[in-house]
Design a protein around this motif. Structure first.
Motif, mmCIF file in Angstrom:
data_model
loop_
_atom_site.group_PDB
_atom_site.id
_atom_site.type_symbol
_atom_site.label_atom_id
_atom_site.label_comp_id
_atom_site.label_asym_id
_atom_site.label_seq_id
_atom_site.Cartn_x
_atom_site.Cartn_y
_atom_site.Cartn_z
ATOM 1 N N ALA A 90 53.324 30.517 46.996
ATOM 2 C CA ALA A 90 51.962 30.319 46.496
ATOM 3 C C ALA A 90 51.472 28.905 46.788
ATOM 4 C CB ALA A 90 51.919 30.603 44.993
ATOM 5 N N GLN A 91 52.338 27.911 46.614
ATOM 6 C CA GLN A 91 51.960 26.528 46.904
ATOM 7 C C GLN A 91 51.628 26.351 48.382
ATOM 8 O OE1 GLN A 91 55.112 23.970 45.494
ATOM 9 N NE2 GLN A 91 55.037 24.859 43.438
ATOM 10 N N ASP A 92 52.401 27.007 49.251
ATOM 11 C CA ASP A 92 52.157 26.898 50.685
ATOM 12 C C ASP A 92 50.790 27.488 51.037
ATOM 13 O OD1 ASP A 92 53.135 26.268 53.392
ATOM 14 O OD2 ASP A 92 53.059 28.437 53.676
ATOM 15 N N LEU A 163 51.138 39.699 40.117
ATOM 16 C CA LEU A 163 51.249 38.867 41.313
ATOM 17 C C LEU A 163 50.355 37.635 41.289
ATOM 18 C CD1 LEU A 163 51.489 41.618 44.097
ATOM 19 C CD2 LEU A 163 53.326 40.162 43.242
ATOM 20 N N VAL A 164 49.219 37.698 40.601
ATOM 21 C CA VAL A 164 48.330 36.523 40.569
ATOM 22 C C VAL A 164 48.788 35.504 39.533
ATOM 23 C CG1 VAL A 164 46.337 37.849 41.369
ATOM 24 C CG2 VAL A 164 46.713 37.553 38.906
ATOM 25 N N GLY A 165 49.873 35.808 38.825
ATOM 26 C CA GLY A 165 50.306 34.950 37.734
ATOM 27 C C GLY A 165 50.518 33.499 38.130
ATOM 28 N N SER A 166 51.188 33.260 39.254
ATOM 29 C CA SER A 166 51.494 31.890 39.662
ATOM 30 C C SER A 166 50.225 31.079 39.898
ATOM 31 C CB SER A 166 52.356 31.900 40.930
ATOM 32 O OG SER A 166 52.644 30.590 41.347
ATOM 33 N N ALA A 167 49.265 31.672 40.623
ATOM 34 C CA ALA A 167 48.013 30.958 40.926
ATOM 35 C C ALA A 167 47.206 30.704 39.655
ATOM 36 C CB ALA A 167 47.181 31.765 41.925
ATOM 37 N N GLY A 172 45.919 26.626 34.675
ATOM 38 C CA GLY A 172 45.878 26.597 33.220
ATOM 39 C C GLY A 172 45.456 27.906 32.588
ATOM 40 N N LEU A 173 45.299 28.955 33.400
ATOM 41 C CA LEU A 173 44.923 30.278 32.878
ATOM 42 C C LEU A 173 46.211 31.088 32.691
ATOM 43 C CD1 LEU A 173 41.920 30.881 35.303
ATOM 44 C CD2 LEU A 173 41.812 30.095 32.918
ATOM 45 N N MET A 174 46.903 30.838 31.601
ATOM 46 C CA MET A 174 48.259 31.335 31.440
ATOM 47 C C MET A 174 48.358 32.628 30.655
ATOM 48 S SD MET A 174 50.187 27.719 30.774
ATOM 49 C CE MET A 174 50.086 26.392 31.978
#
Length: 240
Positions: A90-92, A163-167, A172-174
Motif C-alpha cells: 500500500a505504501q508503494d 482491503l481498503v483498511g490499510s489506506a 486516521g479513518l480507523m
C-alpha cells in the motif's frame, strides 16, 4: 508486477492461508456424504430418487456456503498474517501516486486490539450472511439464480471493506463504519472492483497471485472514494 519483491512478499501470507483452506475444503468434500446424511435424517424413509436429490442440493449448498465464508475469512486471516507486507504494498502504491499521507500514530496494544476486534466482527457478519444464504439456497429457482449473485455482491462488499483498511487507517479513518460510509457513496465503483476480486479469490491457488494485486487495487480505490489524486503512477522510488 513492477515491484516483484513486494509481489512475492505479498504472496507468502496468501500461500499459507491457501494451503490451510484447501486442506479444510478437501476434508469437507471427503466427508460431504456423511455430513449431509447427518443433516437430513428425516429423509431416510423417502423414495431413493427424492432422497438423493435433496442430499445433492444440500451438499451443493453446504459447499457453496463454505466457500463464501472461506473467501471472506481468507482475506481477514491473510491480512492479519501478512499485515506488514501488505502495508508495504500500500505504501508503494501511495508513493507512486504521490501525496502519500504519513503513518497514523496509534499505540501498538490499541492497534492490535482494534484489528482483532474488527476481524472477529467481519467473520461474524460473514457467518451470519452465509447462514441466511444457505437456507435461501433451498428455495426453488431463487437458490440457483439469485442467491449466487447476492453472495458475490455481499462477499465482494465485505472484501472491499477489508482491503481498503490499510489506506483508510493511514488517514486516521480507523473504524469500519467510516470505510462503509465512504465506499457506500461510490457503491458501483466499489462493487466493480470488489466482485471480480471476490470471484478470483474463490479460486484456489489463483488467490495467491490475486491478493497482492487486490491490495494495490484497493489502495487506488481508497484514494478514489476519498477524492484524492489517483492518476498515472509515477516511477517508483527504491524502497529503503
Amino acid at each position: 508486477m513492477r515491484s516483484p519483491k513486494l509481489f512475492l512478499l505479498g504472496a507468502i501470507p496468501a500461500l499459507i492461508t491457501t494451503v490451510l483452506f484447501i486442506a479444510s475444503l478437501v476434508a469437507l468434500l471427503l466427508n460431504i456424504d456423511t455430513l449431509v446424511a447427518w443433516m437430513s435424517p428425516f429423509a431416510e424413509g423417502w423414495d431413493e430418487t427424492w432422497r438423493a436429490a435433496l442430499r445433492v442440493a444440500l451438499g451443493v449448498a453446504v459447499v457453496a456456503a463454505s466457500v463464501m465464508l472461506m473467501v471472506v475469512a481468507f482475506s481477514t486471516i491473510t491480512l492479519a498474517i501478512g499485515s506488514p507486507f501488505y502495508d508495504l504494498i500500500a505504501q508503494d502504491v501511495e508513493r507512486r501516486l504521490g501525496d502519500a499521507p504519513p503513518e497514523a500514530e496509534e499505540p501498538l496494544p490499541a492497534m492490535v486490539w482494534r484489528v482483532v476486534r474488527q476481524a472477529l466482527g467481519m467473520i461474524a457478519v460473514s457467518l451470519l450472511v452465509t447462514i441466511v444464504l444457505f437456507f435461501c439456497g433451498f428455495i426453488p429457482l431463487v437458490g440457483q439464480t439469485v442467491v449466487p449473485v447476492v453472495a458475490a455482491l455481499i462477499g465482494g462488499w465485505l472484501i472491499a471493506i477489508e482491503l481498503v483498511g490499510s489506506a483508510f487507517d493511514r488517514r486516521g479513518l480507523m473504524r469500519i463504519k467510516q470505510r462503509r460510509a465512504h465506499l457506500g457513496r461510490h457503491r458501483l465503483r466499489t462493487l466493480g472492483f470488489a466482485v471480480p476480486a471476490y470471484l478470483l479469490l474463490a479460486i484456489p491457488l489463483l488467490s495467491i497471485v490475486v491478493f497482492p494485486a487486490a491490495t494495490a487495487g484497493a489502495t487506488v480505490l481508497a484514494r478514489q472514494v476519498l477524492g484524492e489524486p489517483d492518476g498515472r503512477p509515477r516511477k517508483a522510488e527504491p524502497l529503503p
